[in-house]
Design a protein around this motif. Structure first.
Motif, PDB file in Angstrom:
ATOM      1  N   TYR A  36       4.896   6.501   6.067  1.00  0.00           N
ATOM      2  CA  TYR A  36       5.365   6.046   7.378  1.00  0.00           C
ATOM      3  C   TYR A  36       4.199   5.612   8.265  1.00  0.00           C
ATOM      4  N   LYS A  37       3.083   6.315   8.168  1.00  0.00           N
ATOM      5  CA  LYS A  37       1.899   5.968   8.960  1.00  0.00           C
ATOM      6  C   LYS A  37       1.112   4.808   8.343  1.00  0.00           C
ATOM      7  N   ASP A  38       1.606   4.257   7.244  1.00  0.00           N
ATOM      8  CA  ASP A  38       1.043   3.074   6.592  1.00  0.00           C
ATOM      9  C   ASP A  38      -0.351   3.316   6.000  1.00  0.00           C
ATOM     10  N   HIS A  41      -1.239   1.079   0.578  1.00  0.00           N
ATOM     11  CA  HIS A  41      -1.334  -0.373   0.615  1.00  0.00           C
ATOM     12  C   HIS A  41      -0.816  -1.037  -0.652  1.00  0.00           C
TER      13      HIS A  41
END
Length: 71
Positions: A36-38, A41
């Protein structure tokens, strides 16, 4: 790192909580928050994390690490 960390988290949380389902749920929540916090990648990292979670559950189940000794 993606193959070792989720497996280690499942084993650690399962030993502390004495329940493999709670341990895997806590590890899955941590991975979900990082997605969710990215911090991821690539889809391959998510695939490796999922495989590592399954391997961690297998290790806990095989070695009976979540056994509390009351049986």
């Amino acid at each position: 790192m993606a193959m070792v960390m989720p497996m280690t988290l499942v084993i650690f949380f399962s030993v502390v909580a004495r329940n493999k389902f709670i341990g895997s749920t806590l590890a899955l929540i941590l991975i979900g928050v990082s997605v969710y916090k990215d911090f991821f990648h690539s889809e391959w990292i998510l695939f490796l994390d999922a495989c590592s979670l399954v391997i961690g559950m297998y290790i806990v189940d095989t070695l009976n690490l979540d056994d509390n000794g009351m049986d």
